[in-house]
Design a protein around this motif. Structure first.
Motif, PDB file in Angstrom:
ATOM      1  N   PHE A   8     -16.732  -0.274  77.815  1.00  0.00           N
ATOM      2  CA  PHE A   8     -16.726   0.619  76.645  1.00  0.00           C
ATOM      3  C   PHE A   8     -17.741   0.151  75.603  1.00  0.00           C
ATOM      4  O   PHE A   8     -18.564   0.930  75.114  1.00  0.00           O
ATOM      5  CB  PHE A   8     -15.337   0.652  75.989  1.00  0.00           C
ATOM      6  CG  PHE A   8     -14.273   1.343  76.793  1.00  0.00           C
ATOM      7  CD1 PHE A   8     -14.610   2.386  77.640  1.00  0.00           C
ATOM      8  CD2 PHE A   8     -12.948   0.964  76.697  1.00  0.00           C
ATOM      9  CE1 PHE A   8     -13.633   3.035  78.375  1.00  0.00           C
ATOM     10  CE2 PHE A   8     -11.971   1.607  77.441  1.00  0.00           C
ATOM     11  CZ  PHE A   8     -12.317   2.636  78.278  1.00  0.00           C
ATOM     12  N   SER A  16      -3.142  -1.234  76.409  1.00  0.00           N
ATOM     13  CA  SER A  16      -3.418  -1.822  75.096  1.00  0.00           C
ATOM     14  C   SER A  16      -2.145  -2.205  74.348  1.00  0.00           C
ATOM     15  O   SER A  16      -2.089  -3.239  73.702  1.00  0.00           O
ATOM     16  CB  SER A  16      -4.218  -0.848  74.244  1.00  0.00           C
ATOM     17  OG  SER A  16      -5.478  -0.646  74.802  1.00  0.00           O
ATOM     18  N   PHE A  17      -1.149  -1.322  74.393  1.00  0.00           N
ATOM     19  CA  PHE A  17       0.065  -1.555  73.599  1.00  0.00           C
ATOM     20  C   PHE A  17       1.273  -1.580  74.530  1.00  0.00           C
ATOM     21  O   PHE A  17       2.138  -0.705  74.459  1.00  0.00           O
ATOM     22  CB  PHE A  17       0.240  -0.453  72.547  1.00  0.00           C
ATOM     23  CG  PHE A  17      -0.947  -0.295  71.649  1.00  0.00           C
ATOM     24  CD1 PHE A  17      -1.144  -1.157  70.583  1.00  0.00           C
ATOM     25  CD2 PHE A  17      -1.879   0.700  71.883  1.00  0.00           C
ATOM     26  CE1 PHE A  17      -2.245  -1.013  69.757  1.00  0.00           C
ATOM     27  CE2 PHE A  17      -2.981   0.844  71.059  1.00  0.00           C
ATOM     28  CZ  PHE A  17      -3.162  -0.017  69.998  1.00  0.00           C
ATOM     29  N   ASP A  55       0.056  -6.172  65.692  1.00  0.00           N
ATOM     30  CA  ASP A  55       0.527  -4.860  66.137  1.00  0.00           C
ATOM     31  C   ASP A  55      -0.615  -3.893  66.395  1.00  0.00           C
ATOM     32  O   ASP A  55      -0.477  -2.927  67.136  1.00  0.00           O
ATOM     33  CB  ASP A  55       1.454  -4.235  65.076  1.00  0.00           C
ATOM     34  CG  ASP A  55       2.822  -4.869  65.125  1.00  0.00           C
ATOM     35  OD1 ASP A  55       3.058  -5.637  66.088  1.00  0.00           O
ATOM     36  OD2 ASP A  55       3.640  -4.621  64.232  1.00  0.00           O
ATOM     37  N   PHE A  56      -1.746  -4.121  65.715  1.00  0.00           N
ATOM     38  CA  PHE A  56      -2.840  -3.163  65.801  1.00  0.00           C
ATOM     39  C   PHE A  56      -3.952  -3.596  66.759  1.00  0.00           C
ATOM     40  O   PHE A  56      -5.025  -3.014  66.752  1.00  0.00           O
ATOM     41  CB  PHE A  56      -3.417  -2.912  64.403  1.00  0.00           C
ATOM     42  CG  PHE A  56      -2.418  -2.306  63.464  1.00  0.00           C
ATOM     43  CD1 PHE A  56      -2.172  -0.947  63.490  1.00  0.00           C
ATOM     44  CD2 PHE A  56      -1.695  -3.100  62.587  1.00  0.00           C
ATOM     45  CE1 PHE A  56      -1.242  -0.379  62.641  1.00  0.00           C
ATOM     46  CE2 PHE A  56      -0.752  -2.536  61.735  1.00  0.00           C
ATOM     47  CZ  PHE A  56      -0.527  -1.172  61.770  1.00  0.00           C
ATOM     48  N   HIS A  57      -3.710  -4.643  67.553  1.00  0.00           N
ATOM     49  CA  HIS A  57      -4.737  -5.065  68.506  1.00  0.00           C
ATOM     50  C   HIS A  57      -4.783  -4.097  69.685  1.00  0.00           C
ATOM     51  O   HIS A  57      -3.764  -3.850  70.318  1.00  0.00           O
ATOM     52  CB  HIS A  57      -4.441  -6.471  69.028  1.00  0.00           C
ATOM     53  CG  HIS A  57      -4.505  -7.515  67.972  1.00  0.00           C
ATOM     54  ND1 HIS A  57      -4.149  -8.820  68.197  1.00  0.00           N
ATOM     55  CD2 HIS A  57      -4.895  -7.443  66.683  1.00  0.00           C
ATOM     56  CE1 HIS A  57      -4.299  -9.510  67.089  1.00  0.00           C
ATOM     57  NE2 HIS A  57      -4.749  -8.695  66.145  1.00  0.00           N
ATOM     58  N   ILE A  58      -5.954  -3.554  69.955  1.00  0.00           N
ATOM     59  CA  ILE A  58      -6.096  -2.679  71.127  1.00  0.00           C
ATOM     60  C   ILE A  58      -6.525  -3.577  72.282  1.00  0.00           C
ATOM     61  O   ILE A  58      -7.705  -3.734  72.573  1.00  0.00           O
ATOM     62  CB  ILE A  58      -7.137  -1.580  70.850  1.00  0.00           C
ATOM     63  CG1 ILE A  58      -6.804  -0.874  69.543  1.00  0.00           C
ATOM     64  CG2 ILE A  58      -7.174  -0.593  71.997  1.00  0.00           C
ATOM     65  CD1 ILE A  58      -7.861   0.074  69.086  1.00  0.00           C
ATOM     66  N   SER A  59      -5.548  -4.176  72.967  1.00  0.00           N
ATOM     67  CA  SER A  59      -5.891  -5.315  73.821  1.00  0.00           C
ATOM     68  C   SER A  59      -6.700  -4.947  75.059  1.00  0.00           C
ATOM     69  O   SER A  59      -7.202  -5.820  75.739  1.00  0.00           O
ATOM     70  CB  SER A  59      -4.631  -6.080  74.223  1.00  0.00           C
ATOM     71  OG  SER A  59      -3.626  -5.174  74.588  1.00  0.00           O
ATOM     72  N   ILE A  60      -6.870  -3.644  75.326  1.00  0.00           N
ATOM     73  CA  ILE A  60      -7.704  -3.284  76.479  1.00  0.00           C
ATOM     74  C   ILE A  60      -9.138  -3.756  76.256  1.00  0.00           C
ATOM     75  O   ILE A  60      -9.892  -3.978  77.205  1.00  0.00           O
ATOM     76  CB  ILE A  60      -7.651  -1.755  76.730  1.00  0.00           C
ATOM     77  CG1 ILE A  60      -8.131  -1.434  78.141  1.00  0.00           C
ATOM     78  CG2 ILE A  60      -8.468  -0.983  75.726  1.00  0.00           C
ATOM     79  CD1 ILE A  60      -7.886  -0.004  78.561  1.00  0.00           C
ATOM     80  N   PHE A  61      -9.515  -3.966  74.984  1.00  0.00           N
ATOM     81  CA  PHE A  61     -10.903  -4.337  74.695  1.00  0.00           C
ATOM     82  C   PHE A  61     -11.236  -5.771  75.072  1.00  0.00           C
ATOM     83  O   PHE A  61     -12.395  -6.094  75.249  1.00  0.00           O
ATOM     84  CB  PHE A  61     -11.238  -4.076  73.227  1.00  0.00           C
ATOM     85  CG  PHE A  61     -11.657  -2.663  72.982  1.00  0.00           C
ATOM     86  CD1 PHE A  61     -12.987  -2.293  73.089  1.00  0.00           C
ATOM     87  CD2 PHE A  61     -10.731  -1.684  72.704  1.00  0.00           C
ATOM     88  CE1 PHE A  61     -13.377  -0.984  72.911  1.00  0.00           C
ATOM     89  CE2 PHE A  61     -11.109  -0.370  72.514  1.00  0.00           C
ATOM     90  CZ  PHE A  61     -12.437  -0.012  72.616  1.00  0.00           C
ATOM     91  N   PHE A 113       0.350   5.630  64.775  1.00  0.00           N
ATOM     92  CA  PHE A 113      -1.092   5.444  64.986  1.00  0.00           C
ATOM     93  C   PHE A 113      -1.436   5.355  66.473  1.00  0.00           C
ATOM     94  O   PHE A 113      -2.559   5.661  66.876  1.00  0.00           O
ATOM     95  CB  PHE A 113      -1.579   4.202  64.223  1.00  0.00           C
ATOM     96  CG  PHE A 113      -1.337   2.900  64.935  1.00  0.00           C
ATOM     97  CD1 PHE A 113      -2.320   2.368  65.751  1.00  0.00           C
ATOM     98  CD2 PHE A 113      -0.140   2.222  64.812  1.00  0.00           C
ATOM     99  CE1 PHE A 113      -2.120   1.174  66.411  1.00  0.00           C
ATOM    100  CE2 PHE A 113       0.084   1.045  65.470  1.00  0.00           C
ATOM    101  CZ  PHE A 113      -0.917   0.513  66.279  1.00  0.00           C
TER     102      PHE A 113
END
Lengths: 244, 340
Positions: free
Chosen positions: A180, B140-141, A166-172, B102
């Motif tokens: 970035f 991202s989400f 749930d906490f993966h910031i997949s843009i990275f 968050f």
């Protein structure tokens, strides 16, 4: 410092190809989706770089000046083909992930750059150590970038997931993330004044110049031009003295 | 002594500007915040108190990150100009109502630190910070950002947004769309609340009608031609009222920093926005396209401004013409004189 070890230090820290000289940006941005991919790409490039520097340096007196670039390309392309076939044979997984970027090592600026700027002017052994240093610097940079992107983008370290999905910031792990991370790491490297060719204060530079130390490119072309004029003036003076 | 001060007062010499308007950045930003309040209140009433929590958290994240960044970098602290509050409000109103907290907080930090401060702070960013953050979060989400189900709401509504419904070939109630009785992001649902805020901004002359008017008009024309529904006023009205078009047109496209300043440029900008939104909505994979349209147009802005610089007084075609006439007159007079 031993001149061979100095080459390695120079490649990894002082003139790191990625963070300081900013060469080879294409593989840096495209293949660092995970730490292991970056590491693999770095090692493949290192292998090519070491042998291309060695061969080109050994052949530097035979290669005519006018056709040196095509000659370098032939040497590099042959080495890349060898590396590619070896990777296909022994590390299939990595070979498949890196895909087109393995043959693209041929056009990597670092390899051409070191051939032209270093190997063509120095002895084979020294050139080989320069290749090792530059290759390790590149590998280190790619691994660090890959590590950051993997950690933030897919929450894992070398493939082991440590952050829930749930906490993966997949843009990275996508293209923007590469920019970035590269920008942030370069900025940090500049901010904390990591020892590098470009990070020296003016006074320190002058002091080191007076001490007779050879300095790398500082990114200040104007400075270099001034210096070039000085050198030209000195050469002219010498020539006159010789005439007399 | 008195005389000299008197004279000094009379003969006071200074360089321009001699008069300053009382409008400050802070006042402008507060006006924008006030204009967003109806949409925000409707969002809270419609989606439940969690929407309030999301908004407060986002605004706080923006303000705190601006303060922290400026303190850390030893820059003058500009929190009091309220621009971070506006960014936070816009970002929060762009969030789906059930988003995990968050995500908008991360978006707020990204908007302020990466998009705004790293480029030099207020007035230097080339993209609307709130929208850039929204796109960052969308990529991202993807799942939580497009989940418009409303568990906390008073009345259960189907989870598809009206635009998605329209795209799938379904029909929606125009009255619900207009009032805002639909699923969507916190601030975009109620057209009437948004128009109320927009009217306030227009009346206070904070924004001009050029960008939003041209945007909506060109979008409607584009949909008329390319949507495949022809002249169907119901469908057109749904497309205009649904999604983030009204919110985007009046509150995000009119950003002073990232939009063109020349009057002609603003019209061109509006047309580009409308056409891009139309393209994304009709031919794109997703039902909505306002955010990406505005961000792309932000990037085009310097080019638009360069092409539409207005002619300065005393320059240009007419000035040339007058000059020519004057010289011609002189020549004639000279000839007359010589003739004599």
């Amino acid at each position: 410092m031993n001149k061979y070890l100095e080459r390695i230090y120079n490649g990894i820290i002082k003139e790191n190809p990625t963070f300081v000289i900013m060469l080879g940006m294409c593989p840096t941005l495209a293949t660092t989706t995970s730490a292991i991919n970056g590491f693999g790409m770095g090692l493949a490039t290192t292998a090519v770089l070491v042998f291309s520097n060695l061969l080109i340096s050994a052949l530097r007196k035979i290669i005519p000046d006018k056709v040196r670039i095509p000659a370098y390309i032939v040497v590099i392309a042959s080495l890349v083909t060898i590396v590619q076939l070896l990777m296909q044979a022994y590390v299939q997984g990595l070979y498949n992930t890196l895909g087109i970027y393995i043959p693209l090592i041929v056009v990597n600026c670092i390899i051409m750059g070191r051939a032209e700027a270093y190997a063509a002017k120095h002895s084979p052994l020294l050139s080989m150590f320069d290749g090792i240093g530059m290759g390790l610097g590149f590998t280190l940079a790619l691994t660090v970038i890959g590590f950051c992107r993997e950690l933030i983008g897919s929450g894992s370290v070398f493939g082991y997931e440590i952050i829930p999905a749930d906490f993966h910031i997949s843009i990275f792990v996508m293209a923007p993330g590469a920019f970035f991370v590269l920008a942030a790491l370069t900025a940090l490297q500049n901010r904390f004044k990591a020892p590098s060719a470009t990070n020296v204060s003016k006074e320190e530079r002058e002091a080191r110049k007076r001490a007779g130390e050879k300095l790398g490119c500082d990114g200040n072309c104007q400075n270099c031009m001034l210096h070039a004029e000085e050198i030209a003036a000195q050469a002219a003076k010498k020539a006159e003295e010789v005439k007399r | 002594m008195e005389q000299t001060t008197e004279i000094k007062k009379l003969a006071h010499v200074s360089s321009s500007p001699h008069f300053r308007t009382s409008v400050t950045t802070q006042k402008l930003m507060l006006d924008v915040v006030i204009a967003m309040i109806p949409a925000f209140l409707w969002g809270v009433w419609h989606f439940g108190p969690y929407a309030l929590l999301v908004t407060v958290a986002t605004v706080l994240a923006c303000v705190v990150s601006e303060y922290a960044y400026e303190r850390l970098m030893k820059l003058p602290v500009t929190v009091s100009d309220c621009s971070a509050v506006v960014t936070g409000m816009i970002l929060a109103l762009n969030m789906p109502p059930e988003i995990p907290l968050f995500i908008p907080i991360l978006g707020g930090v990204f908007a302020i630190v990466v998009v705004k401060q790293l480029y030099g702070g207020l007035g230097q960013n080339f993209m609307n910070p709130a929208l850039a953050a929204r796109c960052f979060l969308m990529i991202s989400f993807a799942k939580p950002m497009t989940d418009f189900s409303m568990r906390g709401a008073v009345d259960a509504v189907s989870t598809a947004t009206p635009l998605a419904e329209l795209k799938a070939g379904g029909s929606v109630s125009l009255t619900d769309l207009f009032i805002g009785n639909i699923p969507g992001t916190i601030g975009e649902v109620s057209t009437i609340a948004l128009l109320l805020g927009a009217a306030y901004l227009l009346a206070k002359k904070v924004i001009s009608i050029r960008i939003p008017g041209m945007y909506i008009l060109s979008f409607a024309v584009f949909m008329l031609i390319f949507s495949g529904h022809g002249l169907d006023p119901y469908y057109l009205a749904c497309q205009v009222c649904g999604g983030g078009l009204i919110f985007g047109a009046f509150f995000m496209a009119t950003d002073y920093v990232t939009g063109p300043l020349t009057p002609a440029g603003q019209l061109v900008y509006g047309v580009i926005l409308g056409v891009l939104t139309g393209i994304f909505r009709v031919f794109g994979a997703s039902a909505e396209g306002v955010s990406y349209a505005i961000i792309l147009s932000n990037i085009l802005c310097p080019l638009i401004e360069k092409c539409t610089v207005p002619t300065a007084f005393g320059k240009g075609r007419y000035a040339e013409l007058t000059k020519k006439l004057l010289t011609d007159n002189k020549d004639v007079k000279k000839a007359e004189q010589e003739g004599r």
